[in-house]
Design a protein around this motif. Structure first.
Motif, short mmCIF file in Angstrom:
data_model
loop_
_atom_site.label_atom_id
_atom_site.label_comp_id
_atom_site.label_asym_id
_atom_site.label_seq_id
_atom_site.Cartn_x
_atom_site.Cartn_y
_atom_site.Cartn_z
N LEU A 2 -27.77 -5.65 -30.33
CA LEU A 2 -27.28 -6.68 -31.23
C LEU A 2 -28.47 -7.41 -31.85
CD1 LEU A 2 -24.41 -8.18 -29.02
CD2 LEU A 2 -24.38 -6.17 -30.52
N ALA A 3 -28.64 -7.26 -33.17
CA ALA A 3 -29.77 -7.87 -33.88
C ALA A 3 -29.35 -8.34 -35.26
CB ALA A 3 -30.92 -6.87 -33.98
N MET A 71 -21.39 -12.48 -32.64
CA MET A 71 -21.59 -11.32 -31.76
C MET A 71 -20.40 -10.38 -31.71
SD MET A 71 -23.75 -12.34 -28.41
CE MET A 71 -23.32 -14.05 -28.20
N LEU A 93 -29.86 -7.14 -26.27
CA LEU A 93 -30.19 -8.06 -27.35
C LEU A 93 -31.62 -7.80 -27.82
CD1 LEU A 93 -28.76 -11.38 -25.85
CD2 LEU A 93 -27.65 -9.78 -27.42
N ASP A 95 -33.78 -10.18 -28.39
CA ASP A 95 -34.64 -11.35 -28.15
C ASP A 95 -34.95 -11.60 -26.68
OD1 ASP A 95 -32.20 -12.27 -27.25
OD2 ASP A 95 -32.18 -14.07 -28.49
N GLN A 96 -35.04 -10.55 -25.87
CA GLN A 96 -35.37 -10.69 -24.45
C GLN A 96 -36.56 -9.78 -24.10
OE1 GLN A 96 -31.39 -9.65 -22.95
NE2 GLN A 96 -31.23 -11.73 -22.14
N GLY A 149 -19.71 -13.11 -26.86
CA GLY A 149 -20.12 -11.83 -26.33
C GLY A 149 -19.09 -11.32 -25.34
N ASP A 170 -35.06 -15.66 -23.08
CA ASP A 170 -34.76 -15.18 -24.43
C ASP A 170 -35.42 -16.10 -25.45
OD1 ASP A 170 -33.05 -17.31 -23.92
OD2 ASP A 170 -31.40 -16.47 -25.04
#
Length: 196
Positions: A2-3, A71, A93, A95-96, A149, A170
């Motif tokens: 998911l971006a 999401m 994700l 961003d992790q 989510g 994150d």
């Protein structure tokens, strides 16, 4: 993956943040490949710039028309893009960047060993991403709406929760990014080699 989000709290596209080993999205694609060789990136805001700025390319870019919904729209688009032979899907994700590689590989092995069992990262007793969503769970995921989510669906399904170091780190704000970037500079591949 998911971006698709607009990175409002960051103030700019976080997928394009430079980690020293490529962009944040490059790092996320590498992480996702630890679980599956077929990585699809659900995009919205920041596309197609993220595609052309990235050094690591996924198997597929999936533009999400209604990405502004949140999401749930990306989850629906990702599931809809899968073929009839898919037994499930990993959700990650972008961003992790501090996720522990060994834990991601272990999640991938667990999903292949018991493909009908949902598996999710443990957030203090609450399931979250990264996660494995078996096919039987997809109707519940497809029913989600808004910026939600799969956590509530995973909880109701009794997902196996696994500890994945780095899930709490994150990148949502500039302060988050400063802390994560500092940790990345201390734990990059070069640093790890020097610790031997």
């Amino acid at each position: 993956m998911l971006a698709a989000g607009a990175s409002r709290r960051m103030g700019r596209s976080k997928t394009l943040l430079e980690t020293g080993q490529g962009t944040l999205l490059d790092q996320a694609i590498r992480q996702a490949r630890l679980m599956s060789s077929r990585v699809t990136v659900a995009t919205g805001a920041g596309y197609p710039l993220m595609r052309f700025r990235g050094r690591v390319q996924p198997a597929c870019w999936l533009p999400v028309a209604d990405w502004r919904e949140g999401m749930a729209a990306s989850l629906r688009a990702g599931i809809a893009s899968l073929g009839a032979d898919a037994r499930g899907v990993f959700v990650v994700l972008a961003d992790q960047p501090l996720l522990e590689p060994a834990a991601l590989m272990a999640m991938g092995k667990a999903a292949r060993f018991m493909p009908d069992q949902p598996v999710a990262a443990d957030y203090g007793g609450w399931p979250g991403v990264p996660a494995w969503l078996p096919r039987w769970l997809w109707p519940d995921i497809l029913a989600l709406e808004g910026d939600r989510g799969a956590a509530s669906v995973l909880l109701a399904a009794g997902a196996t929760r696994v500890e994945i170091p780095g899930v709490a780190d994150d990148v949502d704000t500039p302060v988050d990014w400063a802390a994560v970037r500092l940790r990345l500079s201390r734990t990059g591949p070069t640093t790890r080699q020097c610790r031997r």
